[in-house]
Design a protein around this motif. Structure first.
Motif, PDB file in Angstrom:
ATOM      1  N   UNK A  27      54.603  46.705  36.673  1.00  0.00           N
ATOM      2  CA  UNK A  27      53.279  46.150  36.432  1.00  0.00           C
ATOM      3  C   UNK A  27      53.325  44.632  36.529  1.00  0.00           C
ATOM      4  N   UNK A  28      52.137  44.056  36.734  1.00  0.00           N
ATOM      5  CA  UNK A  28      52.014  42.607  36.834  1.00  0.00           C
ATOM      6  C   UNK A  28      50.735  42.144  36.149  1.00  0.00           C
ATOM      7  N   UNK A  29      50.721  40.881  35.789  1.00  0.00           N
ATOM      8  CA  UNK A  29      49.515  40.218  35.301  1.00  0.00           C
ATOM      9  C   UNK A  29      49.513  38.809  35.864  1.00  0.00           C
ATOM     10  N   UNK A  30      48.325  38.246  36.022  1.00  0.00           N
ATOM     11  CA  UNK A  30      48.180  36.888  36.539  1.00  0.00           C
ATOM     12  C   UNK A  30      47.428  36.050  35.514  1.00  0.00           C
ATOM     13  N   UNK A  31      47.789  34.783  35.436  1.00  0.00           N
ATOM     14  CA  UNK A  31      47.113  33.853  34.527  1.00  0.00           C
ATOM     15  C   UNK A  31      46.728  32.594  35.292  1.00  0.00           C
ATOM     16  N   UNK A  32      45.443  32.316  35.329  1.00  0.00           N
ATOM     17  CA  UNK A  32      44.996  31.064  35.897  1.00  0.00           C
ATOM     18  C   UNK A  32      45.108  29.951  34.876  1.00  0.00           C
ATOM     19  N   UNK A  33      45.065  28.724  35.342  1.00  0.00           N
ATOM     20  CA  UNK A  33      45.175  27.586  34.428  1.00  0.00           C
ATOM     21  C   UNK A  33      43.977  27.491  33.489  1.00  0.00           C
TER      22      UNK A  33
ATOM     23  N   UNK B 174      37.873  35.850  40.171  1.00  0.00           N
ATOM     24  CA  UNK B 174      37.721  34.582  40.876  1.00  0.00           C
ATOM     25  C   UNK B 174      38.698  33.576  40.294  1.00  0.00           C
ATOM     26  N   UNK B 175      39.802  33.356  41.013  1.00  0.00           N
ATOM     27  CA  UNK B 175      40.879  32.513  40.505  1.00  0.00           C
ATOM     28  C   UNK B 175      41.137  31.286  41.369  1.00  0.00           C
ATOM     29  N   UNK B 176      40.345  31.136  42.433  1.00  0.00           N
ATOM     30  CA  UNK B 176      40.590  29.994  43.310  1.00  0.00           C
ATOM     31  C   UNK B 176      40.276  28.697  42.573  1.00  0.00           C
ATOM     32  N   UNK B 177      41.072  27.663  42.873  1.00  0.00           N
ATOM     33  CA  UNK B 177      40.913  26.381  42.205  1.00  0.00           C
ATOM     34  C   UNK B 177      41.713  26.271  40.919  1.00  0.00           C
ATOM     35  N   UNK B 178      42.514  27.323  40.611  1.00  0.00           N
ATOM     36  CA  UNK B 178      43.368  27.308  39.425  1.00  0.00           C
ATOM     37  C   UNK B 178      44.826  27.504  39.837  1.00  0.00           C
ATOM     38  N   UNK B 179      45.727  26.816  39.188  1.00  0.00           N
ATOM     39  CA  UNK B 179      47.136  27.113  39.395  1.00  0.00           C
ATOM     40  C   UNK B 179      47.435  28.457  38.733  1.00  0.00           C
ATOM     41  N   UNK B 180      48.347  29.244  39.336  1.00  0.00           N
ATOM     42  CA  UNK B 180      48.562  30.618  38.896  1.00  0.00           C
ATOM     43  C   UNK B 180      49.989  30.878  38.438  1.00  0.00           C
ATOM     44  N   UNK B 181      50.091  31.650  37.361  1.00  0.00           N
ATOM     45  CA  UNK B 181      51.373  32.125  36.843  1.00  0.00           C
ATOM     46  C   UNK B 181      51.342  33.652  36.828  1.00  0.00           C
TER      47      UNK B 181
ATOM     48  N   UNK C 275      56.107  30.888  35.804  1.00  0.00           N
ATOM     49  CA  UNK C 275      55.053  29.932  35.463  1.00  0.00           C
ATOM     50  C   UNK C 275      54.729  29.014  36.637  1.00  0.00           C
ATOM     51  N   UNK C 276      53.427  28.752  36.777  1.00  0.00           N
ATOM     52  CA  UNK C 276      52.939  27.769  37.755  1.00  0.00           C
ATOM     53  C   UNK C 276      53.525  27.998  39.153  1.00  0.00           C
ATOM     54  N   UNK C 277      53.432  29.231  39.605  1.00  0.00           N
ATOM     55  CA  UNK C 277      53.979  29.597  40.913  1.00  0.00           C
ATOM     56  C   UNK C 277      53.178  28.967  42.043  1.00  0.00           C
ATOM     57  N   UNK C 278      51.862  29.045  41.942  1.00  0.00           N
ATOM     58  CA  UNK C 278      50.993  28.561  43.027  1.00  0.00           C
ATOM     59  C   UNK C 278      50.122  27.415  42.530  1.00  0.00           C
ATOM     60  N   UNK C 279      49.919  26.395  43.350  1.00  0.00           N
ATOM     61  CA  UNK C 279      49.059  25.272  42.955  1.00  0.00           C
ATOM     62  C   UNK C 279      47.591  25.666  42.972  1.00  0.00           C
ATOM     63  N   UNK C 280      46.741  24.794  42.484  1.00  0.00           N
ATOM     64  CA  UNK C 280      45.310  25.094  42.405  1.00  0.00           C
ATOM     65  C   UNK C 280      44.688  25.307  43.778  1.00  0.00           C
TER      66      UNK C 280
END
Length: 262
Positions: free
Chosen positions: A194-200, A220-227, A242-247
């Motif tokens: 399983x996975x979960x995503x967290x936006x900034x 809708x997670x675009x514009x947020x850095x993602x973990x 943590x903080x895998x992808x930039x905003x």
């Protein structure tokens, strides 16, 4: 069974838990360990270049770019396990065949599904029919074990830790309202439950299993850095990337983390 007596120390309890895991031969104190040897059969598909093995049911795409190369195999339905077998690593050795190369073994990563062939008997062509355990290997991997003209060989196999360099890789697909993630280069047991995503700017959002090694979130997670929070299917261990992808992340790109299973 009643509760553990309060006179027991934490160290004694931990020692018992450690022994139980050690006996299982799989997951000990944060490290995945080789499992028991079992028996199956193996065939191969494609040619020496491995072109036919690219892509596949796990969704890893070009296996050279994904880091898996030609040391791969398609799993029968039983081993594929609805995609939860994707990324698992197996040590395979040829067993009891005149075509075997004596003392040779190889390690492959599961990257594809070998589908059933219901028009063939399980012992005469329907090698991947349930409940058989079977490996349809990339031809270069098969050729490390036996003469390729053998076609099909009996093998011994066991699950082994996936030795990966660096952290997990997250390939982004979808759009700003639908995030689809393919997870690659997973170490340890190699698989994902399983996975979960967290936006900034969000809390943790559970992701659903799409297919193969992909997970999705309808947010809708675009514009947020993602973990990401990732849980192993085999061991149940959870780690955080943590903080895998930039905003300004975008679909079609692959982002690397420093986190991985062992």
């Amino acid at each position: 069974m009643g509760p553990i007596s309060s006179s027991w120390s934490f160290n004694k309890f931990f020692s018992i838990v450690f022994v139980v895991f050690a006996i299982s031969g799989e997951f000990v104190a944060g490290y995945y360990r080789p499992g028991p040897w079992r028996y199956a059969h193996a065939t191969f598909y494609g040619d020496e270049t491995g072109g036919e093995t690219m892509g596949g049911a796990c969704g890893y795409g070009n296996l050279f770019n994904s880091g898996y190369g030609l040391s791969t195999a398609a799993l029968s339905t039983t081993l594929f396990n609805d995609g939860y077998g994707c990324g698992q690593c197996f040590q395979i050795t040829c067993s009891k065949s005149p075509h075997c190369y004596s003392g040779k073994s190889t390690v492959v990563t599961a990257t594809n599904l070998c589908p059933p062939n219901w028009y063939q008997d399980s012992n005469a062509g329907g090698w991947c029919n349930p409940p058989r355990t079977h490996f349809d290997m990339a031809k270069p991997a098969f050729m490390k074990l036996a003469y390729w003209r053998a076609g099909i060989i009996p093998v011994a196999y066991r699950r082994v830790p996936c030795q990966r360099s660096g952290g997990m890789r997250f390939q982004f697909q979808g759009n700003s309202y639908w995030l689809l993630i393919f997870v690659m280069n997973v170490g340890g047991a190699g698989d994902i439950k399983s996975m979960a995503v967290k936006g900034s700017r969000t809390n943790w959002i559970s992701m659903s299993h799409n297919w193969g090694a992909s997970y999705q979130a309808f947010s809708s997670l675009y514009g947020q850095s993602l973990s990401f929070r990732v849980t192993s299917y085999t061991t149940g261990e959870t780690i955080y990337a943590w903080n895998v992808a930039p905003a300004n992340w975008s679909g079609g790109k692959t982002y690397k983390s420093t986190a991985n299973f062992r």
